[in-house]
Design an enzyme around this catalytic site. Structure first.
Site, short mmCIF file in Angstrom:
data_model
loop_
_atom_site.label_atom_id
_atom_site.label_comp_id
_atom_site.label_asym_id
_atom_site.label_seq_id
_atom_site.Cartn_x
_atom_site.Cartn_y
_atom_site.Cartn_z
N TYR A 179 0.86 -1.18 0.00
CA TYR A 179 0.00 0.00 0.00
C TYR A 179 0.90 1.23 0.00
O TYR A 179 1.45 1.63 1.01
CB TYR A 179 -0.89 0.03 1.23
N PRO B 291 -16.05 -4.57 2.25
CA PRO B 291 -17.26 -4.81 3.05
C PRO B 291 -18.41 -3.90 2.66
O PRO B 291 -19.57 -4.22 2.94
CB PRO B 291 -16.79 -4.54 4.48
N LEU B 292 -18.09 -2.79 1.99
CA LEU B 292 -19.13 -1.88 1.50
C LEU B 292 -19.26 -1.98 -0.02
O LEU B 292 -19.84 -1.10 -0.66
CB LEU B 292 -18.81 -0.44 1.91
N GLY B 293 -18.71 -3.06 -0.60
CA GLY B 293 -18.85 -3.26 -2.03
C GLY B 293 -18.22 -2.17 -2.86
O GLY B 293 -18.76 -1.77 -3.88
N THR C 131 -20.58 0.63 -3.56
CA THR C 131 -21.89 0.38 -4.17
C THR C 131 -22.98 0.22 -3.12
O THR C 131 -24.15 0.46 -3.40
CB THR C 131 -21.85 -0.88 -5.05
#
Length: 282
Positions: free
Chosen positions: A60, A206-208, A211
């Site tokens: 990262y 986890p939040l797509g 989306t």
């Protein structure tokens, strides 16, 4: 009542809702994102809010996320667990290749130890199995690093259920990191195996990838309205309710978004609401 803690490897307790650090670096995990002061403030705020699990990786930035963690939080609170990853080399935004030869894994792990300013890494995850290197060789090197005390627990990123079964024959596995969220249950078999073996499952996206925060699902919107919450908070709360081994680590570069994410742990979903949300994957 829902248990908000999990014991990695059976001996390393963490709060199940953690923080991913991919949001502290630039697009495609390349270069900086904003100023260092903002990243330092966000990491401090997360720990002050009770986060004990930080999810990062050597690529990262590359290197930058680990450096920011050390700059912000070293010397570390004894309750803080840093989960970092090795096994891939990033060459540009969203560009990387596997690097799973034993000597590469050792060099990457030792470099992470130096950047994080620690003698041992709580959770070291293999970012990908290198298809050019036998699995046994990759896991064998991680097991040697564990025996030497350089890592405490071994994790895997992006694996199939069969790969996890084979890996468990070679080394103790404390965590898996696969995609999983309200709309993506493709790793359900992996999750079931983690539940059976007491392995932490750190769902990525986890939040797509955003989306799930755009109120696209009527059920999410309805449940969110009942709790005076945002759809992203409901998505995180659902993960915490769905399985006791799920330990989401949503990433963000925003203090307000961090607070919103962490507040999801206070939302208690009813059986009716859980049934509505469960049905989204049908």
């Amino acid at each position: 009542m829902m248990d908000l803690t999990f014991s990695l490897g059976g001996d390393l307790p963490v709060r199940r809702l953690g923080l991913g650090t991919g949001g502290l670096v630039g697009p495609g995990y390349w270069g900086p994102r904003g100023g260092r002061a903002e990243a330092v403030a966000l990491l401090h705020s997360a720990v002050e809010r009770g986060v004990t699990l930080l999810d990062t990786a050597d690529n990262y930035g590359p290197d930058l996320a680990e450096e920011l963690i050390a700059e912000s939080l070293h010397p570390y609170d004894e309750r803080l667990v840093i989960a970092t990853k090795g096994g891939v080399v990033r060459t540009g935004p969203d560009r990387w290749h596997c690097a799973g030869r034993p000597e590469q894994l050792r060099a990457q792990c030792e470099a992470s130890l130096r950047r994080l300013r620690v003698d041992s890494i709580g959770l070291y995850q293999l970012h990908r199995f290198d298809p050019a290197v036998p699995m046994a060789e990759q896991l064998g090197e991680l097991a040697r690093l564990r025996a030497e005390g350089k890592i405490r627990h071994i994790g895997l990123d992006t694996v199939t259920a069969e790969q996890l079964r084979l890996a468990l024959e070679s080394a103790p596995i404390a965590s898996v990191q696969n995609p999983y969220n309200l709309l993506d249950r493709s790793s359900a078999e992996v999750l079931a195996l983690c539940e059976a073996r007491g392995i932490a499952f750190l769902p990525y996206y986890p939040l797509g990838s955003g989306t799930l925060t755009h109120e696209s699902a009527a059920a999410v919107t309805a449940v969110a309205a009942e709790h005076g919450a945002g759809p992203g908070q409901i998505a995180l709360a659902w993960l915490l309710h769905h399985s006791p081994v799920l330990c989401p680590t949503p990433g963000t570069g925003s203090l307000s978004h961090l607070a919103e994410n962490l507040d999801a742990a206070t939302i208690h979903l009813t059986a009716r609401e859980l049934a509505l949300l469960d049905a989204l994957a049908d």
